[in-house]
Structure formats: structure tokens, C-alpha cells
Scaffold this motif. Structure first.
Motif, PDB file in Angstrom:
ATOM      1  N   GLU A 122       0.790  -1.233   0.000  1.00  0.00           N
ATOM      2  CA  GLU A 122       0.000   0.000   0.000  1.00  0.00           C
ATOM      3  C   GLU A 122       0.823   1.284   0.000  1.00  0.00           C
ATOM      4  O   GLU A 122       0.395   2.290  -0.558  1.00  0.00           O
ATOM      5  CB  GLU A 122      -1.008   0.015   1.169  1.00  0.00           C
ATOM      6  N   ASP A 123       2.013   1.275   0.606  1.00  0.00           N
ATOM      7  CA  ASP A 123       2.769   2.531   0.684  1.00  0.00           C
ATOM      8  C   ASP A 123       4.274   2.378   0.456  1.00  0.00           C
ATOM      9  O   ASP A 123       5.010   3.358   0.498  1.00  0.00           O
ATOM     10  CB  ASP A 123       2.511   3.225   2.025  1.00  0.00           C
ATOM     11  N   GLY A 124       4.750   1.170   0.240  1.00  0.00           N
ATOM     12  CA  GLY A 124       6.168   0.966  -0.037  1.00  0.00           C
ATOM     13  C   GLY A 124       7.083   0.985   1.162  1.00  0.00           C
ATOM     14  O   GLY A 124       8.297   0.882   1.020  1.00  0.00           O
ATOM     15  N   VAL A 125       6.517   1.107   2.365  1.00  0.00           N
ATOM     16  CA  VAL A 125       7.341   1.148   3.569  1.00  0.00           C
ATOM     17  C   VAL A 125       7.997  -0.216   3.797  1.00  0.00           C
ATOM     18  O   VAL A 125       7.408  -1.263   3.541  1.00  0.00           O
ATOM     19  CB  VAL A 125       6.491   1.571   4.792  1.00  0.00           C
ATOM     20  N   VAL A 126       9.224  -0.175   4.278  1.00  0.00           N
ATOM     21  CA  VAL A 126      10.027  -1.378   4.475  1.00  0.00           C
ATOM     22  C   VAL A 126       9.367  -2.357   5.450  1.00  0.00           C
ATOM     23  O   VAL A 126       8.731  -1.968   6.422  1.00  0.00           O
ATOM     24  CB  VAL A 126      11.444  -0.998   4.965  1.00  0.00           C
ATOM     25  N   ILE A 127       9.562  -3.641   5.144  1.00  0.00           N
ATOM     26  CA  ILE A 127       9.189  -4.738   6.036  1.00  0.00           C
ATOM     27  C   ILE A 127      10.465  -5.539   6.278  1.00  0.00           C
ATOM     28  O   ILE A 127      11.134  -5.938   5.321  1.00  0.00           O
ATOM     29  CB  ILE A 127       8.135  -5.661   5.389  1.00  0.00           C
ATOM     30  N   LEU A 128      10.791  -5.769   7.525  1.00  0.00           N
ATOM     31  CA  LEU A 128      11.972  -6.559   7.864  1.00  0.00           C
ATOM     32  C   LEU A 128      11.578  -8.037   7.900  1.00  0.00           C
ATOM     33  O   LEU A 128      10.734  -8.445   8.693  1.00  0.00           O
ATOM     34  CB  LEU A 128      12.535  -6.117   9.222  1.00  0.00           C
ATOM     35  N   LEU A 129      12.177  -8.813   7.027  1.00  0.00           N
ATOM     36  CA  LEU A 129      11.870 -10.237   6.935  1.00  0.00           C
ATOM     37  C   LEU A 129      12.760 -11.093   7.835  1.00  0.00           C
ATOM     38  O   LEU A 129      12.362 -12.174   8.263  1.00  0.00           O
ATOM     39  CB  LEU A 129      12.027 -10.726   5.484  1.00  0.00           C
ATOM     40  N   ASP A 130      13.981 -10.627   8.097  1.00  0.00           N
ATOM     41  CA  ASP A 130      14.944 -11.428   8.859  1.00  0.00           C
ATOM     42  C   ASP A 130      15.817 -10.491   9.674  1.00  0.00           C
ATOM     43  O   ASP A 130      16.692  -9.832   9.123  1.00  0.00           O
ATOM     44  CB  ASP A 130      15.785 -12.268   7.891  1.00  0.00           C
ATOM     45  N   GLU A 131      15.590 -10.432  10.983  1.00  0.00           N
ATOM     46  CA  GLU A 131      16.366  -9.495  11.807  1.00  0.00           C
ATOM     47  C   GLU A 131      17.763 -10.005  12.144  1.00  0.00           C
ATOM     48  O   GLU A 131      18.608  -9.239  12.609  1.00  0.00           O
ATOM     49  CB  GLU A 131      15.609  -9.116  13.069  1.00  0.00           C
ATOM     50  N   GLN A 132      18.025 -11.294  11.903  1.00  0.00           N
ATOM     51  CA  GLN A 132      19.362 -11.841  12.105  1.00  0.00           C
ATOM     52  C   GLN A 132      19.750 -12.664  10.878  1.00  0.00           C
ATOM     53  O   GLN A 132      19.748 -13.887  10.899  1.00  0.00           O
ATOM     54  CB  GLN A 132      19.421 -12.685  13.378  1.00  0.00           C
ATOM     55  N   PRO A 133      20.088 -11.965   9.782  1.00  0.00           N
ATOM     56  CA  PRO A 133      20.400 -12.668   8.532  1.00  0.00           C
ATOM     57  C   PRO A 133      21.682 -13.490   8.631  1.00  0.00           C
ATOM     58  O   PRO A 133      22.558 -13.196   9.441  1.00  0.00           O
ATOM     59  CB  PRO A 133      20.550 -11.537   7.516  1.00  0.00           C
ATOM     60  N   SER A 134      21.757 -14.501   7.788  1.00  0.00           N
ATOM     61  CA  SER A 134      22.944 -15.357   7.762  1.00  0.00           C
ATOM     62  C   SER A 134      24.152 -14.558   7.275  1.00  0.00           C
ATOM     63  O   SER A 134      24.030 -13.519   6.621  1.00  0.00           O
ATOM     64  CB  SER A 134      22.702 -16.575   6.873  1.00  0.00           C
ATOM     65  N   GLU A 135      25.309 -15.066   7.604  1.00  0.00           N
ATOM     66  CA  GLU A 135      26.557 -14.344   7.338  1.00  0.00           C
ATOM     67  C   GLU A 135      26.752 -14.014   5.859  1.00  0.00           C
ATOM     68  O   GLU A 135      27.305 -12.970   5.518  1.00  0.00           O
ATOM     69  CB  GLU A 135      27.742 -15.155   7.864  1.00  0.00           C
ATOM     70  N   ASN A 136      26.294 -14.869   4.979  1.00  0.00           N
ATOM     71  CA  ASN A 136      26.481 -14.606   3.554  1.00  0.00           C
ATOM     72  C   ASN A 136      25.681 -13.396   3.071  1.00  0.00           C
ATOM     73  O   ASN A 136      25.926 -12.893   1.980  1.00  0.00           O
ATOM     74  CB  ASN A 136      26.138 -15.851   2.715  1.00  0.00           C
ATOM     75  N   LEU A 137      24.745 -12.894   3.871  1.00  0.00           N
ATOM     76  CA  LEU A 137      23.951 -11.713   3.504  1.00  0.00           C
ATOM     77  C   LEU A 137      24.448 -10.427   4.163  1.00  0.00           C
ATOM     78  O   LEU A 137      23.952  -9.346   3.849  1.00  0.00           O
ATOM     79  CB  LEU A 137      22.478 -11.935   3.884  1.00  0.00           C
ATOM     80  N   HIS A 138      25.417 -10.524   5.048  1.00  0.00           N
ATOM     81  CA  HIS A 138      25.857  -9.354   5.811  1.00  0.00           C
ATOM     82  C   HIS A 138      26.331  -8.209   4.919  1.00  0.00           C
ATOM     83  O   HIS A 138      26.012  -7.051   5.173  1.00  0.00           O
ATOM     84  CB  HIS A 138      26.951  -9.736   6.810  1.00  0.00           C
ATOM     85  N   GLY A 139      27.068  -8.501   3.879  1.00  0.00           N
ATOM     86  CA  GLY A 139      27.567  -7.452   2.988  1.00  0.00           C
ATOM     87  C   GLY A 139      26.447  -6.692   2.311  1.00  0.00           C
ATOM     88  O   GLY A 139      26.452  -5.455   2.269  1.00  0.00           O
ATOM     89  N   SER A 140      25.456  -7.406   1.802  1.00  0.00           N
ATOM     90  CA  SER A 140      24.351  -6.734   1.114  1.00  0.00           C
ATOM     91  C   SER A 140      23.468  -5.972   2.097  1.00  0.00           C
ATOM     92  O   SER A 140      22.934  -4.912   1.760  1.00  0.00           O
ATOM     93  CB  SER A 140      23.524  -7.731   0.284  1.00  0.00           C
ATOM     94  N   VAL A 141      23.337  -6.469   3.324  1.00  0.00           N
ATOM     95  CA  VAL A 141      22.561  -5.748   4.342  1.00  0.00           C
ATOM     96  C   VAL A 141      23.268  -4.453   4.729  1.00  0.00           C
ATOM     97  O   VAL A 141      22.638  -3.397   4.848  1.00  0.00           O
ATOM     98  CB  VAL A 141      22.301  -6.635   5.577  1.00  0.00           C
ATOM     99  N   ARG A 142      24.588  -4.519   4.915  1.00  0.00           N
ATOM    100  CA  ARG A 142      25.346  -3.295   5.224  1.00  0.00           C
ATOM    101  C   ARG A 142      25.227  -2.277   4.092  1.00  0.00           C
ATOM    102  O   ARG A 142      25.062  -1.077   4.334  1.00  0.00           O
ATOM    103  CB  ARG A 142      26.821  -3.634   5.465  1.00  0.00           C
ATOM    104  N   GLU A 143      25.308  -2.761   2.864  1.00  0.00           N
ATOM    105  CA  GLU A 143      25.182  -1.857   1.718  1.00  0.00           C
ATOM    106  C   GLU A 143      23.788  -1.233   1.677  1.00  0.00           C
ATOM    107  O   GLU A 143      23.636  -0.039   1.414  1.00  0.00           O
ATOM    108  CB  GLU A 143      25.464  -2.605   0.420  1.00  0.00           C
ATOM    109  N   ALA A 144      22.761  -2.027   1.949  1.00  0.00           N
ATOM    110  CA  ALA A 144      21.389  -1.507   1.980  1.00  0.00           C
ATOM    111  C   ALA A 144      21.251  -0.405   3.025  1.00  0.00           C
ATOM    112  O   ALA A 144      20.637   0.637   2.768  1.00  0.00           O
ATOM    113  CB  ALA A 144      20.399  -2.635   2.260  1.00  0.00           C
ATOM    114  N   ALA A 145      21.835  -0.621   4.190  1.00  0.00           N
ATOM    115  CA  ALA A 145      21.795   0.400   5.243  1.00  0.00           C
ATOM    116  C   ALA A 145      22.537   1.657   4.803  1.00  0.00           C
ATOM    117  O   ALA A 145      22.076   2.783   5.045  1.00  0.00           O
ATOM    118  CB  ALA A 145      22.383  -0.143   6.538  1.00  0.00           C
TER     119      ALA A 145
END
Length: 66
Positions: A29-52
């Protein structure tokens, strides 16, 4: 790593979803972020940091002490 989002700050740019779709989504409805995984696996850490880093509203907070 622990991830938190501030829905009040989110402007719905969607960069986080493009960079880490396993961790972030957007409300239809408005495009606001939804957090799907608050403790992502290590292989996602780089992309999460970049997103932040690229979030124009600074709505994503990453804590390294999970």
C-alpha cells in the motif's frame, strides 16, 4: 548481526529490497520497508550493510553484536 528498521523514517525508495530481498520487503500500500529477517545469515551481511548505507532515509540500523 542484528538488523532493525524504522518504519517512520522509511521513504519507500526500495533500495534495500533490491540489494537484500531475503531480508527486506515493502508493503504494497505505501512501499514502507518490512523486515523479513532481523538476524540474517553471514552470507547476507555485505548486502545488508550496503542496503543500510544507501538508504536515503537512514531507516535501517545494523548492529554487529548479535
Amino acid at each position: 548481526m542484528k538488523v532493525a528498521v524504522d518504519e517512520e523514517k522509511c521513504c519507500g525508495a526500495g533500495q534495500c529490497v533490491l540489494l537484500a530481498p531475503e531480508v527486506f520487503d515493502q508493503r504494497d500500500e505505501d512501499g514502507v520497508v518490512i523486515l523479513l529477517d532481523e538476524q540474517p545469515s553471514e552470507n547476507l551481511h555485505g548486502s545488508v550493510r550496503e542496503a543500510a548505507d544507501v538508504c536515503p532515509a537512514a531507516a535501517i540500523e545494523v548492529s554487529e553484536d548479535a
